[in-house]
Scaffold this active site. Sequence first.
Site, short mmCIF file in Angstrom:
data_model
loop_
_atom_site.label_atom_id
_atom_site.label_comp_id
_atom_site.label_asym_id
_atom_site.label_seq_id
_atom_site.Cartn_x
_atom_site.Cartn_y
_atom_site.Cartn_z
N ARG A 91 11.57 -6.29 4.61
CA ARG A 91 11.19 -4.87 4.55
C ARG A 91 12.08 -4.03 5.47
NH1 ARG A 91 5.15 -2.38 4.89
NH2 ARG A 91 5.12 -2.85 7.11
N ARG A 112 -9.52 0.82 8.83
CA ARG A 112 -9.11 -0.56 9.10
C ARG A 112 -10.20 -1.34 9.84
NH1 ARG A 112 -3.21 0.38 8.96
NH2 ARG A 112 -2.07 -1.54 9.25
N ARG A 124 11.20 -2.26 11.19
CA ARG A 124 10.20 -1.86 12.17
C ARG A 124 9.99 -2.99 13.16
NH1 ARG A 124 5.21 0.15 8.65
NH2 ARG A 124 4.16 -1.10 10.22
N LYS A 175 0.82 -1.22 0.00
CA LYS A 175 0.00 0.00 0.00
C LYS A 175 0.85 1.26 0.00
CE LYS A 175 -2.33 -0.90 3.82
NZ LYS A 175 -1.80 -2.22 4.24
N ARG A 186 -0.54 -9.44 13.20
CA ARG A 186 -1.15 -8.38 12.38
C ARG A 186 -2.02 -8.98 11.28
NH1 ARG A 186 3.76 -4.90 10.50
NH2 ARG A 186 2.21 -3.50 9.66
P1 AMP Z 1 0.82 0.41 9.13
O1 AMP Z 1 2.07 1.19 8.94
O2 AMP Z 1 -0.33 0.95 8.30
O3 AMP Z 1 0.99 -1.07 8.96
O4 AMP Z 1 0.37 0.65 10.67
C1 AMP Z 1 1.18 0.25 11.74
C2 AMP Z 1 0.37 0.08 13.00
O5 AMP Z 1 -0.29 1.31 13.34
C3 AMP Z 1 -0.77 -0.94 12.89
O6 AMP Z 1 -0.33 -2.25 13.13
C4 AMP Z 1 -1.72 -0.44 13.97
O7 AMP Z 1 -1.26 -0.80 15.26
C5 AMP Z 1 -1.59 1.06 13.85
N1 AMP Z 1 -2.59 1.60 12.87
C6 AMP Z 1 -2.33 2.18 11.65
N2 AMP Z 1 -3.46 2.56 11.04
C7 AMP Z 1 -4.48 2.20 11.89
C8 AMP Z 1 -5.90 2.29 11.83
N3 AMP Z 1 -6.54 2.82 10.77
N4 AMP Z 1 -6.61 1.83 12.90
C9 AMP Z 1 -6.00 1.30 13.97
N5 AMP Z 1 -4.69 1.16 14.09
C10 AMP Z 1 -3.91 1.60 13.06
#
Ligand code: AMP
Length: 210
Positions: free
Chosen positions: A123, A88, A156, A13, A167
Amino acid sequence: MKIILFGAPGAGKGTQAELICQRLAIPSVSTGNIIREAIRGGTELGKLAKNFTDNGKLVPDEVVIGMIKERLAEDDCKGGFILDGFPRTVPQAEALDAMGVEIDVVLSIEVNDDDIERRMSGRRSCPTCGATFHLQNNPPKQEGLCDKCGAGLVQRADDAAETVRARLAVYHEQTEPVKDYYKSKGKLREIDGTKSIEKTTEFAFAALGI
Ligand code: AMP
């Protein structure tokens, strides 16, 4: 254009969001990046969020919805935007509707769990600007350094194998239902995300008609 980029963690994404936003000259809004910035800055919100992100869990809806409301109210979002990592959950999608945001397209990048687990181990991310790379599929020009800002790349904490599996479980349980939400509104377009980055971009541009 108001676009949602949808898909499992690691589906690509962030990478595709960057390419689409360059093409359309609209900002890419990533809740993950906003949350990581808050954690780095040690804000109250960051402290609260860290417990969730470290364990691969979702940050509570009301927190994320508040963040996105603020971000979308900024001037650069007036002409459209790409949402990466939001909504999400179904309540987050409903909140977007309640804000009066009219989404044009939800582009879902489809990648199976086995490929996701393989990808995530390679990654690497920039802790400063949020750019992402991959040791094999998308290496930085200079090993270990961000192409955009020169900072040292890191893995990360939530990209560790065990957390990735957590996740993915959260994705299937809480996030996948969002797909049906937009499918029923006729906004969902699905593309194959298992090929190269370039191929996925080609599919994405075609699906968006750009
Ligand atoms: P990402 O970089 O999009 O994979 O987000 C990393 C982490 O941030 C996720 O595993 C969640 O813990 C939190 N997070 C990001 N976006 C959301 C969302 N829309 N709702 C809830 N938690 C989020």
